[in-house]
Scaffold this active site. Structure first.
Site, PDB file in Angstrom:
ATOM      1  N   ARG A  85       0.773  -1.238   0.000  1.00 18.82           N
ATOM      2  CA  ARG A  85       0.000   0.000   0.000  1.00 18.82           C
ATOM      3  C   ARG A  85       0.808   1.294   0.000  1.00 18.82           C
ATOM      4  O   ARG A  85       0.220   2.363  -0.008  1.00 18.82           O
ATOM      5  CB  ARG A  85      -1.004   0.051   1.158  1.00 18.82           C
ATOM      6  CG  ARG A  85      -2.014  -1.062   1.119  1.00 18.82           C
ATOM      7  CD  ARG A  85      -3.211  -0.832   1.973  1.00 18.82           C
ATOM      8  NE  ARG A  85      -2.897  -0.380   3.313  1.00 18.82           N
ATOM      9  CZ  ARG A  85      -3.787   0.142   4.135  1.00 18.82           C
ATOM     10  NH1 ARG A  85      -5.031   0.315   3.743  1.00 18.82           N
ATOM     11  NH2 ARG A  85      -3.446   0.512   5.358  1.00 18.82           N
ATOM     12  N   ASP A  86       2.137   1.243   0.011  1.00 15.21           N
ATOM     13  CA  ASP A  86       2.909   2.493  -0.067  1.00 15.21           C
ATOM     14  C   ASP A  86       4.245   2.264  -0.763  1.00 15.21           C
ATOM     15  O   ASP A  86       5.291   2.693  -0.278  1.00 15.21           O
ATOM     16  CB  ASP A  86       3.117   3.099   1.317  1.00 15.21           C
ATOM     17  CG  ASP A  86       3.591   4.560   1.251  1.00 15.21           C
ATOM     18  OD1 ASP A  86       3.395   5.206   0.197  1.00 15.21           O
ATOM     19  OD2 ASP A  86       4.156   5.042   2.240  1.00 15.21           O
ATOM     20  N   LEU A  87       4.205   1.583  -1.904  1.00 13.87           N
ATOM     21  CA  LEU A  87       5.441   1.374  -2.660  1.00 13.87           C
ATOM     22  C   LEU A  87       5.867   2.690  -3.297  1.00 13.87           C
ATOM     23  O   LEU A  87       5.065   3.359  -3.952  1.00 13.87           O
ATOM     24  CB  LEU A  87       5.248   0.326  -3.752  1.00 13.87           C
ATOM     25  CG  LEU A  87       5.238  -1.118  -3.292  1.00 13.87           C
ATOM     26  CD1 LEU A  87       4.892  -2.030  -4.450  1.00 13.87           C
ATOM     27  CD2 LEU A  87       6.568  -1.511  -2.701  1.00 13.87           C
TER      28      LEU A  87
END
Length: 172
Positions: A85-87
């Protein structure tokens, strides 16, 4: 805190693979969780700024090796039913072997990750995580569908973000 505990839980499940940062140890206190990782020279954001991925005459292109490692790591994360969810480049750590030729890149910072439970099947056999709303992730790397109110993160959202990261490495 909740993100630290979420990161600890995800990292415990992801031990033993290339492409994902290895958790060496951790300490839980009344107030927080302290995580210990191997040393990495820099994050990919800093490497982009230094021109590490620019193709120069006589130098080997590092991008295919980096892409393979990141794809392997993300594949493993998804195989364990976790959505990052936060690459973004700042959440990818790298170090070099002898002569800066051997590059090692790993995905890190799983504080925003969620485990896919009670999944709703989507086309292509992918699943949506519960609680995976639109407010998570970094704006520039967020998949287009996450700009719709009520949308949820999916494995596809991570793949989009990784694609944007690769394009950023190749063009900056």
């Amino acid at each position: 805190s909740r993100p630290q505990q979420r990161e600890l839980d995800s990292l415990k499940e992801l031990q033993g693979t290339q492409g994902v940062v290895q958790l060496l140890s951790w300490t839980e206190t009344t107030f927080d969780v302290q995580l210990v990782f191997p040393f990495y020279r820099e994050d990919v954001r800093a490497a982009i700024g230094r021109g590490v991925f620019r193709l120069e005459r006589g130098k080997r292109d590092r991008l295919p090796t980096v892409c393979a490692q990141l794809l392997h790591g993300l594949g493993y994360i998804h195989d364990q039913r976790i959505i990052h969810r936060d690459l973004k480049p700042a959440n990818m750590l790298m170090t070099f072997g002898a002569g800066d030729d051997a590059v090692i890149v790993v995905i890190s910072d799983l504080g925003s990750s969620i485990r896919v439970t009670d999944a709703v099947p989507l086309g292509g056999g992918l699943a949506v995580g519960r609680g995976g709303g639109t407010g998570v992730g970094t704006y520039q790397f967020r998949a287009p569908e996450l700009f719709v109110k009520g949308a949820r993160c999916s494995y596809r959202s991570d793949v989009w973000a990784l694609g944007v990261c690769i394009v950023t490495m190749d063009t900056e």
